[in-house]
Scaffold this motif. Sequence first.
Motif, PDB file in Angstrom:
ATOM      1  N   LYS A  14       7.487  -1.028 -16.237  1.00  0.00           N
ATOM      2  CA  LYS A  14       7.945  -2.325 -15.738  1.00  0.00           C
ATOM      3  C   LYS A  14       7.164  -3.437 -16.418  1.00  0.00           C
ATOM      4  CE  LYS A  14       6.935  -4.056 -11.575  1.00  0.00           C
ATOM      5  NZ  LYS A  14       6.979  -4.300 -10.115  1.00  0.00           N
ATOM      6  N   THR A  34       6.459  -7.560 -16.337  1.00  0.00           N
ATOM      7  CA  THR A  34       6.570  -8.816 -15.614  1.00  0.00           C
ATOM      8  C   THR A  34       6.161  -9.941 -16.539  1.00  0.00           C
ATOM      9  OG1 THR A  34       6.098  -7.760 -13.490  1.00  0.00           O
ATOM     10  CG2 THR A  34       5.826 -10.157 -13.619  1.00  0.00           C
ATOM     11  N   LYS A  35       7.043 -10.911 -16.701  1.00  0.00           N
ATOM     12  CA  LYS A  35       6.776 -12.074 -17.557  1.00  0.00           C
ATOM     13  C   LYS A  35       5.992 -13.119 -16.779  1.00  0.00           C
ATOM     14  CE  LYS A  35       7.670 -14.987 -21.072  1.00  0.00           C
ATOM     15  NZ  LYS A  35       6.775 -16.091 -20.640  1.00  0.00           N
ATOM     16  N   HIS A  36       4.933 -13.622 -17.398  1.00  0.00           N
ATOM     17  CA  HIS A  36       4.202 -14.771 -16.882  1.00  0.00           C
ATOM     18  C   HIS A  36       4.406 -15.928 -17.854  1.00  0.00           C
ATOM     19  CE1 HIS A  36       2.216 -12.131 -13.984  1.00  0.00           C
ATOM     20  NE2 HIS A  36       2.015 -11.286 -14.984  1.00  0.00           N
ATOM     21  N   THR A  58       2.520  -8.633 -17.746  1.00  0.00           N
ATOM     22  CA  THR A  58       1.935  -7.484 -17.064  1.00  0.00           C
ATOM     23  C   THR A  58       2.827  -6.283 -17.310  1.00  0.00           C
ATOM     24  OG1 THR A  58       0.866  -8.778 -15.316  1.00  0.00           O
ATOM     25  CG2 THR A  58       1.346  -6.489 -14.817  1.00  0.00           C
ATOM     26  N   ARG A  66      -1.831  -0.518 -14.541  1.00  0.00           N
ATOM     27  CA  ARG A  66      -1.394  -1.894 -14.766  1.00  0.00           C
ATOM     28  C   ARG A  66      -2.248  -2.546 -15.849  1.00  0.00           C
ATOM     29  NH1 ARG A  66      -0.021  -5.939  -9.872  1.00  0.00           N
ATOM     30  NH2 ARG A  66       1.036  -4.005  -9.321  1.00  0.00           N
ATOM     31  N   ALA A 110      -2.851 -12.116 -11.753  1.00  0.00           N
ATOM     32  CA  ALA A 110      -2.412 -10.952 -12.529  1.00  0.00           C
ATOM     33  C   ALA A 110      -3.587 -10.077 -12.922  1.00  0.00           C
ATOM     34  CB  ALA A 110      -1.646 -11.419 -13.766  1.00  0.00           C
ATOM     35  N   GLY A 151       7.496 -14.741 -13.626  1.00  0.00           N
ATOM     36  CA  GLY A 151       7.604 -14.040 -12.351  1.00  0.00           C
ATOM     37  C   GLY A 151       8.700 -13.001 -12.312  1.00  0.00           C
ATOM     38  N   THR A 152       9.566 -12.978 -13.322  1.00  0.00           N
ATOM     39  CA  THR A 152      10.660 -12.011 -13.386  1.00  0.00           C
ATOM     40  C   THR A 152      10.177 -10.692 -13.976  1.00  0.00           C
ATOM     41  OG1 THR A 152      12.244 -13.816 -13.721  1.00  0.00           O
ATOM     42  CG2 THR A 152      12.989 -11.585 -14.258  1.00  0.00           C
ATOM     43  N   SER A 153      10.673  -9.585 -13.405  1.00  0.00           N
ATOM     44  CA  SER A 153      10.314  -8.247 -13.884  1.00  0.00           C
ATOM     45  C   SER A 153      11.559  -7.518 -14.376  1.00  0.00           C
ATOM     46  CB  SER A 153       9.647  -7.423 -12.785  1.00  0.00           C
ATOM     47  OG  SER A 153       8.454  -8.015 -12.335  1.00  0.00           O
TER      48      SER A 153
END
Length: 214
Positions: free
Chosen positions: A2, A4-6, A12, A19, A34, A209-211
């Motif tokens: 997975k 996750t965009k920051h 991440t 992680r 994060a 915030g999108t994964s």
Amino acid sequence: MKLTKHAHACVTLEKDGTRLVIDPGTLTPDAAEAVSQAHAVLITHEHFDHFDEKLVAAALGAQPRLRVYGTAAVAAALGSHDGRVHVVTAGDTFDVGSITATVHGHRHAPIHADIPCPDNVGYLLDDGTVYHPGDAYFAPDAPVRTLLLPTSGPWTKLGEAADYVRAVKPERVLQIHELMLSELGRQSTANLLGENGLTGRPIDFLEPGTSVQL
């Protein structure tokens, strides 16, 4: 895995309870959060928008098991922290939990002859699942399924970006390092470089915030 965009260049990556955070810089508002949940932090180079030195140093002090991987300049800025800060160069391979990383590339892309180019490394994770190049158009000599493509900044060029995607031949491209682009700029970049543009590959933008599953 997975992803996750920051904001900006930070992502991440999670797999089987492991992680990693790549490039938590000062332009990423939630970088501290994060990093607080990470087993390791990977830094491509020492520029402030990729490496918040104070944040990462504080995390090393607060999280006894945290490890950091980066260039010699990154390691020099942080210190050893009982051997938990590791210098990496092209050709290195290391494991963090269930995730394997290989290191590619040497130098930051040129901005101007008057501006020095620091060392810059890219990280290819999990046998080609995703590649983060930092600030460089370096194509690893290995298959890449998802390429994280920098699309704004003083060194980026759309023509070179198109040739870079063609050289890497990923299945999918996600925009990173896009903070200097407006919504129109991000869409224009995707149209020019994307599936119906110069590369024939889909280019997506994720809001911070999108994964997504890779």
